[in-house]
Design a protein around this motif. Structure first.
Motif, PDB file in Angstrom:
ATOM      1  N   PRO A 148       0.482  -1.105  -0.029  1.00  0.00           N
ATOM      2  CA  PRO A 148      -0.520   0.201  -0.068  1.00  0.00           C
ATOM      3  C   PRO A 148       0.511   0.781   0.270  1.00  0.00           C
ATOM      4  CG  PRO A 148       0.461  -0.910   1.651  1.00  0.00           C
ATOM      5  CD  PRO A 148       0.816  -1.522   1.621  1.00  0.00           C
ATOM      6  N   HIS A 149      -0.106   2.558  -0.123  1.00  0.00           N
ATOM      7  CA  HIS A 149       0.951   3.566   0.479  1.00  0.00           C
ATOM      8  C   HIS A 149       1.569   3.560   1.211  1.00  0.00           C
ATOM      9  CE1 HIS A 149       1.164   7.829   0.931  1.00  0.00           C
ATOM     10  NE2 HIS A 149       0.764   8.798  -0.381  1.00  0.00           N
ATOM     11  N   PRO A 150       2.938   4.123   1.212  1.00  0.00           N
ATOM     12  CA  PRO A 150       3.839   4.344   2.677  1.00  0.00           C
ATOM     13  C   PRO A 150       2.454   4.747   3.937  1.00  0.00           C
ATOM     14  CG  PRO A 150       5.104   4.728   0.892  1.00  0.00           C
ATOM     15  CD  PRO A 150       3.976   4.543   0.444  1.00  0.00           C
ATOM     16  N   ARG A 151       2.089   6.303   3.920  1.00  0.00           N
ATOM     17  CA  ARG A 151       1.177   6.313   4.371  1.00  0.00           C
ATOM     18  C   ARG A 151       0.103   5.392   5.372  1.00  0.00           C
ATOM     19  NH1 ARG A 151      -0.508  11.460   3.297  1.00  0.00           N
ATOM     20  NH2 ARG A 151      -2.212  11.523   5.380  1.00  0.00           N
ATOM     21  N   ALA A 152      -0.151   4.267   4.003  1.00  0.00           N
ATOM     22  CA  ALA A 152      -1.183   3.572   5.180  1.00  0.00           C
ATOM     23  C   ALA A 152      -0.102   2.908   5.770  1.00  0.00           C
ATOM     24  CB  ALA A 152      -1.573   2.751   3.507  1.00  0.00           C
ATOM     25  N   PHE A 153       0.735   2.233   5.595  1.00  0.00           N
ATOM     26  CA  PHE A 153       1.402   1.282   6.785  1.00  0.00           C
ATOM     27  C   PHE A 153       2.444   2.276   7.577  1.00  0.00           C
ATOM     28  CE2 PHE A 153       5.313  -0.168   9.044  1.00  0.00           C
ATOM     29  CZ  PHE A 153       4.428  -1.478   9.126  1.00  0.00           C
ATOM     30  N   LEU A 154       2.302   3.479   7.778  1.00  0.00           N
ATOM     31  CA  LEU A 154       3.085   4.408   8.526  1.00  0.00           C
ATOM     32  C   LEU A 154       2.066   4.927   9.869  1.00  0.00           C
ATOM     33  CD1 LEU A 154       6.436   5.413   7.052  1.00  0.00           C
ATOM     34  CD2 LEU A 154       5.967   3.800   9.120  1.00  0.00           C
ATOM     35  N   GLN A 155       0.926   5.619   9.061  1.00  0.00           N
ATOM     36  CA  GLN A 155      -0.030   6.488   9.989  1.00  0.00           C
ATOM     37  C   GLN A 155      -1.319   6.075   9.507  1.00  0.00           C
ATOM     38  OE1 GLN A 155       1.276   9.880   8.978  1.00  0.00           O
ATOM     39  NE2 GLN A 155       2.200  10.932  10.894  1.00  0.00           N
ATOM     40  N   PRO A 156      -1.234   4.979  10.023  1.00  0.00           N
ATOM     41  CA  PRO A 156      -3.322   4.431   9.248  1.00  0.00           C
ATOM     42  C   PRO A 156      -4.186   5.214   8.980  1.00  0.00           C
ATOM     43  CG  PRO A 156      -1.869   2.883  10.573  1.00  0.00           C
ATOM     44  CD  PRO A 156      -1.313   3.596  10.288  1.00  0.00           C
ATOM     45  N   GLN A 157      -3.838   6.286  10.731  1.00  0.00           N
ATOM     46  CA  GLN A 157      -5.246   7.031  10.949  1.00  0.00           C
ATOM     47  C   GLN A 157      -5.305   8.282   9.811  1.00  0.00           C
ATOM     48  OE1 GLN A 157      -2.305   6.548  12.727  1.00  0.00           O
ATOM     49  NE2 GLN A 157      -1.623   8.029  12.484  1.00  0.00           N
ATOM     50  N   ALA A 176      14.782   0.480   6.773  1.00  0.00           N
ATOM     51  CA  ALA A 176      15.600   0.918   6.002  1.00  0.00           C
ATOM     52  C   ALA A 176      16.035   1.717   5.515  1.00  0.00           C
ATOM     53  CB  ALA A 176      15.617  -0.249   4.468  1.00  0.00           C
ATOM     54  N   SER A 177      16.946   1.873   6.127  1.00  0.00           N
ATOM     55  CA  SER A 177      18.065   3.244   6.101  1.00  0.00           C
ATOM     56  C   SER A 177      18.230   3.546   4.059  1.00  0.00           C
ATOM     57  CB  SER A 177      19.685   3.268   6.243  1.00  0.00           C
ATOM     58  OG  SER A 177      20.261   2.512   5.866  1.00  0.00           O
ATOM     59  N   ALA A 178      18.036   4.705   3.972  1.00  0.00           N
ATOM     60  CA  ALA A 178      18.332   5.097   2.662  1.00  0.00           C
ATOM     61  C   ALA A 178      19.760   4.085   1.575  1.00  0.00           C
ATOM     62  CB  ALA A 178      18.735   6.682   2.797  1.00  0.00           C
ATOM     63  N   ASP A 179      21.045   4.334   2.404  1.00  0.00           N
ATOM     64  CA  ASP A 179      21.903   3.506   2.253  1.00  0.00           C
ATOM     65  C   ASP A 179      21.874   1.869   2.039  1.00  0.00           C
ATOM     66  OD1 ASP A 179      23.508   6.137   4.049  1.00  0.00           O
ATOM     67  OD2 ASP A 179      24.627   5.917   3.068  1.00  0.00           O
ATOM     68  N   ASP A 180      21.045   1.260   2.956  1.00  0.00           N
ATOM     69  CA  ASP A 180      20.807  -0.390   2.952  1.00  0.00           C
ATOM     70  C   ASP A 180      19.610  -0.252   2.003  1.00  0.00           C
ATOM     71  OD1 ASP A 180      22.141  -0.439   4.655  1.00  0.00           O
ATOM     72  OD2 ASP A 180      20.258  -0.767   6.697  1.00  0.00           O
ATOM     73  N   PHE A 181      18.839   0.277   1.462  1.00  0.00           N
ATOM     74  CA  PHE A 181      17.837   0.588  -0.156  1.00  0.00           C
ATOM     75  C   PHE A 181      18.380   1.021  -1.200  1.00  0.00           C
ATOM     76  CE2 PHE A 181      14.902   2.534  -2.260  1.00  0.00           C
ATOM     77  CZ  PHE A 181      13.905   1.961  -2.491  1.00  0.00           C
ATOM     78  N   VAL A 182      19.679   2.028  -0.949  1.00  0.00           N
ATOM     79  CA  VAL A 182      20.027   1.719  -1.917  1.00  0.00           C
ATOM     80  C   VAL A 182      21.242   0.423  -2.637  1.00  0.00           C
ATOM     81  CG1 VAL A 182      22.195   3.299  -3.445  1.00  0.00           C
ATOM     82  CG2 VAL A 182      19.594   4.575  -2.372  1.00  0.00           C
ATOM     83  N   GLY A 221      11.107  12.440  -9.372  1.00  0.00           N
ATOM     84  CA  GLY A 221      10.432  14.118  -8.883  1.00  0.00           C
ATOM     85  C   GLY A 221      12.211  14.946  -7.936  1.00  0.00           C
ATOM     86  N   ALA A 222      12.313  16.259  -7.874  1.00  0.00           N
ATOM     87  CA  ALA A 222      12.939  16.811  -7.336  1.00  0.00           C
ATOM     88  C   ALA A 222      12.930  17.002  -6.035  1.00  0.00           C
ATOM     89  CB  ALA A 222      13.055  18.278  -7.507  1.00  0.00           C
ATOM     90  N   ASN A 223      11.729  16.716  -5.296  1.00  0.00           N
ATOM     91  CA  ASN A 223      11.595  16.803  -3.869  1.00  0.00           C
ATOM     92  C   ASN A 223      11.157  15.670  -2.872  1.00  0.00           C
ATOM     93  OD1 ASN A 223       9.343  15.039  -5.314  1.00  0.00           O
ATOM     94  ND2 ASN A 223       7.565  16.591  -3.528  1.00  0.00           N
ATOM     95  N   PHE A 224      11.878  14.005  -4.106  1.00  0.00           N
ATOM     96  CA  PHE A 224      12.077  12.636  -4.041  1.00  0.00           C
ATOM     97  C   PHE A 224      12.886  12.689  -2.289  1.00  0.00           C
ATOM     98  CE2 PHE A 224      14.447   8.857  -3.815  1.00  0.00           C
ATOM     99  CZ  PHE A 224      13.390   7.657  -3.930  1.00  0.00           C
ATOM    100  N   ARG A 225      12.293  11.671  -1.820  1.00  0.00           N
ATOM    101  CA  ARG A 225      13.173  11.349  -0.326  1.00  0.00           C
ATOM    102  C   ARG A 225      12.928   9.658  -0.362  1.00  0.00           C
ATOM    103  NH1 ARG A 225      14.913  15.188   3.152  1.00  0.00           N
ATOM    104  NH2 ARG A 225      14.278  17.226   3.077  1.00  0.00           N
ATOM    105  N   CYS A 226      13.629   9.376   0.531  1.00  0.00           N
ATOM    106  CA  CYS A 226      13.280   7.788   0.535  1.00  0.00           C
ATOM    107  C   CYS A 226      14.558   7.428   1.873  1.00  0.00           C
ATOM    108  CB  CYS A 226      13.854   6.441  -0.343  1.00  0.00           C
ATOM    109  SG  CYS A 226      16.060   7.027  -0.832  1.00  0.00           S
ATOM    110  N   GLY A 227      13.836   6.014   2.386  1.00  0.00           N
ATOM    111  CA  GLY A 227      14.719   5.408   3.676  1.00  0.00           C
ATOM    112  C   GLY A 227      14.732   5.869   4.331  1.00  0.00           C
ATOM    113  N   ARG A 228      14.503   5.470   5.946  1.00  0.00           N
ATOM    114  CA  ARG A 228      14.664   5.849   7.438  1.00  0.00           C
ATOM    115  C   ARG A 228      14.319   7.024   7.645  1.00  0.00           C
ATOM    116  NH1 ARG A 228      17.225   2.076   9.764  1.00  0.00           N
ATOM    117  NH2 ARG A 228      19.038   3.848  10.490  1.00  0.00           N
ATOM    118  N   GLY A 229      13.389   7.997   8.237  1.00  0.00           N
ATOM    119  CA  GLY A 229      13.504   9.155   8.626  1.00  0.00           C
ATOM    120  C   GLY A 229      13.259  10.487   7.309  1.00  0.00           C
TER     121      GLY A 229
END
Length: 278
Positions: free
Chosen positions: A54-63, A100-106, A122-130
């Motif tokens: 699912p969408h990441p927020r559906a897992f991290l913040q289901p409410q 997973a950290s960004a390093d581990d994901f990559v 996209g220019a606003n992209f972010r990944c990894g823990r935090g």
């Protein structure tokens, strides 16, 4: 386009990769897809789009998880239609991925399994823990791991009378406030949902059907909308329709012509063009 739902099942020696939920595959997403295809051709490499369900927020913040513009199957179909993606990797967003950290994901996925040589996002992209892995961080990581990063500006649109960044969040806002015309400008197509017929029309109202709206999908508020309807089985043509969204949770009524006569239990697709008088 080859669709893979397990990371272990896809191994490539080298590729160009893009990552994101791509909900709705809107104008900004299409700019990323165009850049992905151009990079793949320039480097002579296959393109991979990694998305989540699912969408990441559906897992991290289901409410506070957003209602989706498109189902994962619809998203896959839109990505295939773009012609930009050779491999679509659909990953379940779970605890392991969220931690997973960004390093581990990559290193563990993008490099080890996909052989990534360029990351197009996209220019606003972010990944990894935090959300550590922003464009600058990933670019620095690429210098020591043999890949580069191509950020793509998410184009602004004046669909709402003001310049706004193309985003799924903005498309959802427009749909949920009833401005389906502006949403269509951002999506570059009418907003479309798939629903189930629950009741046939009474004899005096030929061409009408009661439908149950899908759960978790973004729909406009209560009101009347000009649109179109099509039975998903055996009906290639869209028919003009009036879509009545009532206060009853999850229910709506579709009014079309006499040729629209779906049976209870059948599936229909509904498009929203604009608000209509009650």
């Amino acid at each position: 386009m080859q669709v893979t739902r397990q990371a272990d099942a896809l191994r490539l020696a080298a590729s160009v990769v893009s990552i994101g939920t791509f909900d709705g595959v809107h104008r900004g997403h299409r700019a990323v897809l165009a850049a992905l295809r151009a990079s793949g051709r320039a480097l002579g490499l296959p393109t991979v789009l990694l998305t989540f369900d699912p969408h990441p927020r559906a897992f991290l913040q289901p409410q506070s998880a957003p209602r989706m513009i498109s189902t994962v199957d619809d998203r896959i179909a839109l990505l295939a239609e773009s012609g930009a993606v050779d491999h679509c990797l659909v990953l379940p967003f779970d605890r392991a991925l969220s931690e997973a950290s960004a390093d581990d994901f990559v290193r563990g996925l993008l490099l080890a399994r996909l052989g990534m040589r360029r990351l197009v996002v996209g220019a606003n992209f972010r990944c990894g823990r935090g959300r550590q892995g922003d464009i600058d961080y990933l670019g620095q990581l690429g210098k020591s791991h043999g890949y580069d990063v191509e950020p793509v500006a998410l184009h602004a649109t004046n669909a709402t009378g003001m310049d706004v960044r193309c985003s799924s969040t903005e498309a959802r806002r427009l749909i949920q406030c009833g401005d389906v015309r502006a949403a269509a400008a951002l999506l570059e197509r009418p907003h479309e949902i798939h629903a189930m017929v629950v009741a046939k029309a009474p004899a005096r109202a030929s061409g009408a059907a009661e439908i149950r709206l899908p759960q978790g999908i973004c729909v406009p508020p209560v009101g009347h909308y000009s649109g179109a309807v099509r039975a998903q089985a055996g009906a290639p043509h869209w028919r003009p329709a009036l879509v009545q969204l009532g206060a009853a949770d999850g229910m709506a009524r579709v009014l079309s012509d006499a040729h629209f006569a779906p049976m209870p239990g059948s599936a229909v697709s509904v498009r929203f063009f604009s608000s209509a008088p009650a």
